[in-house]
Motif scaffolding. Structure first.
Motif, PDB file in Angstrom:
ATOM      1  N   SER A  62      -0.871 -10.260   3.310  1.00 50.60           N
ATOM      2  CA  SER A  62       0.284 -10.602   2.474  1.00 50.60           C
ATOM      3  C   SER A  62       0.950  -9.341   1.945  1.00 50.60           C
ATOM      4  N   VAL A  63       0.163  -8.463   1.371  1.00 54.71           N
ATOM      5  CA  VAL A  63       0.687  -7.245   0.749  1.00 54.71           C
ATOM      6  C   VAL A  63       1.367  -6.348   1.776  1.00 54.71           C
ATOM      7  N   ASP A  64       0.769  -6.230   2.959  1.00 53.68           N
ATOM      8  CA  ASP A  64       1.313  -5.336   3.980  1.00 53.68           C
ATOM      9  C   ASP A  64       2.361  -5.997   4.866  1.00 53.68           C
ATOM     10  N   PHE A  91       0.185 -12.817  -3.854  1.00 50.99           N
ATOM     11  CA  PHE A  91      -0.247 -11.459  -4.179  1.00 50.99           C
ATOM     12  C   PHE A  91       0.950 -10.515  -4.324  1.00 50.99           C
ATOM     13  N   LEU A  92       1.961 -10.974  -5.056  1.00 49.13           N
ATOM     14  CA  LEU A  92       3.169 -10.202  -5.344  1.00 49.13           C
ATOM     15  C   LEU A  92       3.955  -9.869  -4.079  1.00 49.13           C
ATOM     16  N   SER A  93       3.821 -10.693  -3.062  1.00 50.66           N
ATOM     17  CA  SER A  93       4.501 -10.507  -1.784  1.00 50.66           C
ATOM     18  C   SER A  93       4.951 -11.874  -1.281  1.00 50.66           C
ATOM     19  N   PRO A  94       5.901 -11.912  -0.351  1.00 48.77           N
ATOM     20  CA  PRO A  94       6.257 -13.214   0.215  1.00 48.77           C
ATOM     21  C   PRO A  94       5.050 -13.815   0.937  1.00 48.77           C
ATOM     22  N   SER A  95       4.889 -15.119   0.883  1.00 50.85           N
ATOM     23  CA  SER A  95       3.784 -15.767   1.593  1.00 50.85           C
ATOM     24  C   SER A  95       3.807 -15.352   3.060  1.00 50.85           C
ATOM     25  N   ILE A  96       2.639 -15.309   3.666  1.00 55.78           N
ATOM     26  CA  ILE A  96       2.540 -14.847   5.056  1.00 55.78           C
ATOM     27  C   ILE A  96       3.448 -15.643   5.994  1.00 55.78           C
ATOM     28  N   PRO A  97       3.503 -16.976   5.916  1.00 51.69           N
ATOM     29  CA  PRO A  97       4.403 -17.702   6.820  1.00 51.69           C
ATOM     30  C   PRO A  97       5.866 -17.308   6.664  1.00 51.69           C
ATOM     31  N   MET A  98       6.346 -17.137   5.422  1.00 52.65           N
ATOM     32  CA  MET A  98       7.762 -16.826   5.233  1.00 52.65           C
ATOM     33  C   MET A  98       8.066 -15.359   5.473  1.00 52.65           C
ATOM     34  N   SER A  99       7.111 -14.486   5.203  1.00 55.52           N
ATOM     35  CA  SER A  99       7.269 -13.085   5.589  1.00 55.52           C
ATOM     36  C   SER A  99       7.339 -12.968   7.107  1.00 55.52           C
ATOM     37  N   SER A 100       6.521 -13.762   7.789  1.00 50.65           N
ATOM     38  CA  SER A 100       6.532 -13.770   9.257  1.00 50.65           C
ATOM     39  C   SER A 100       7.863 -14.276   9.791  1.00 50.65           C
ATOM     40  N   LEU A 101       8.409 -15.314   9.147  1.00 51.60           N
ATOM     41  CA  LEU A 101       9.702 -15.841   9.574  1.00 51.60           C
ATOM     42  C   LEU A 101      10.798 -14.797   9.391  1.00 51.60           C
ATOM     43  N   PHE A 238      -2.046  -2.966  -5.690  1.00 49.40           N
ATOM     44  CA  PHE A 238      -2.357  -3.893  -4.600  1.00 49.40           C
ATOM     45  C   PHE A 238      -2.249  -3.195  -3.246  1.00 49.40           C
ATOM     46  N   LYS A 239      -1.272  -2.308  -3.105  1.00 49.35           N
ATOM     47  CA  LYS A 239      -1.110  -1.579  -1.837  1.00 49.35           C
ATOM     48  C   LYS A 239      -2.320  -0.685  -1.566  1.00 49.35           C
ATOM     49  N   ILE A 240      -2.855  -0.082  -2.623  1.00 51.69           N
ATOM     50  CA  ILE A 240      -4.048   0.748  -2.463  1.00 51.69           C
ATOM     51  C   ILE A 240      -5.234  -0.099  -2.011  1.00 51.69           C
ATOM     52  N   TRP A 241      -5.418  -1.255  -2.657  1.00 52.43           N
ATOM     53  CA  TRP A 241      -6.509  -2.154  -2.282  1.00 52.43           C
ATOM     54  C   TRP A 241      -6.369  -2.635  -0.838  1.00 52.43           C
ATOM     55  N   SER A 242      -5.157  -3.021  -0.443  1.00 48.28           N
ATOM     56  CA  SER A 242      -4.969  -3.532   0.926  1.00 48.28           C
ATOM     57  C   SER A 242      -5.257  -2.447   1.952  1.00 48.28           C
TER      58      SER A 242
END
Length: 303
Positions: A62-64, A91-101, A238-242
């Motif tokens: 999600s983050v990346d 996780f402060l990012s667009p959901s994976i499905p919508m980021s993918s879209l 979050f970017k550091i953790w990912s």
């Protein structure tokens, strides 16, 4: 000539589907507008209710913004007068499905040079997710004209408890009969039609310049300083953790570590940091804070 509108969204609980329905109702009821709704589905399903391990396992991707394979989808038209993009922050990012879209060639082809309005349903933090979408849309040549963020308006810590209760049980009722109902309120979901009316006026007039100021005036977005402050700091962490978790053989153990870090950060560290900021920094940064809030209320992307 009839205006053609495409509304794309992903939902697990059904909340965002309700939001899209209410938001597009004024457009659908107009004899001058046709609305096509397309629900996006990932090939690898995300469970609802979630389990704690599966929820936190979605954090690094999600983050990346790592795109996932989507189920086949199609649009009736090759060109629309407006696209409505409904999403949830994960996780402060667009959901994976919508980021993918947003990164999918099939969507990019339709969205290029097309006015687009985003609408999200979330607990209370959406700024980082919206900034990431702004970058995707700019890269695709999409014309972001409006944004609405519907949030859970209850106390930050009460909503933290209720969102996990909802996510892990699938029940959208009052935990123990004491806590408020989780998610965006029924009243605010129904009220999304007010923003739909505003979008309709600008769509029919082919005039998008004043749309976002009008939505801000209607409280379509409401940037709260404390949440903006926390989210700006947390997004970097979050970017550091990912980055650390990606590729780890013991990924599950690292994700457990992230889970407990998140709970400690939200419940213990954040109140202390906000108190220190309120005493030593915030009183002297009025102009800067006002400028930041105005930026996040808008739809432009800072260079």
């Amino acid at each position: 000539m009839s205006k053609k509108v495409l509304a794309v969204y992903f939902t697990q609980s059904g909340q965002l589907e309700q939001i899209i329905h209410e938001f597009t109702r004024p457009l659908s009821d107009s004899g001058d507008i046709t609305v096509e709704k397309v629900r996006i589905e990932p090939q690898k399903k995300f469970p609802f209710p979630w389990t704690s391990p599966t929820f936190f396992d979605a954090m690094p991707e999600s983050v990346d913004g790592v795109p996932a394979e989507l189920e086949n989808f199609s649009f009736k038209e090759s060109k629309y007068d407006l696209i409505i993009f409904g999403y949830q922050p994960w996780f402060l990012s667009p959901s994976i499905p919508m980021s993918s879209l947003a990164q999918h060639p099939g969507f990019i082809a339709v969205a290029k040079d097309t006015p687009l309005v985003t609408i999200s349903g979330c607990r209370n933090m959406w700024i980082n997710a919206q900034e990431k979408l702004k970058r995707h849309f700019k890269s695709a040549g999409t014309l972001l004209k409006g944004n609405i963020a519907l949030v859970d308006k209850h106390n930050n810590y009460a909503s933290l408890i209720t969102i996990f209760y909802w996510m892990l049980t699938g029940k959208k009722d009052r935990k123990w009969g004491v806590f408020p109902r989780p998610g965006v309120s029924d009243e605010d979901i129904a009220g999304a039609s007010v923003f739909g009316e505003t979008v309709k006026k600008h769509l029919l007039a082919d005039d998008w310049d004043g749309l976002q100021p009008a939505l801000v005036q209607q409280k379509g977005v409401d940037v709260k300083y404390s949440l903006m402050f926390i989210e700006r700091k947390a997004g970097k962490i979050f970017k550091i953790w990912s980055k650390i978790i990606h590729g780890k053989k013991n990924r599950a153990a690292w994700l457990v570590g992230f889970k407990y870090y998140l709970l400690i950060a939200l419940c213990i560290a954040a109140p202390i940091i906000l108190t220190v900021d309120a005493i030593f920094f915030k009183p002297f940064l009025g102009k800067r804070i006002k400028k930041q809030k105005a930026y996040y209320e808008g739809v432009t992307l800072e260079s």
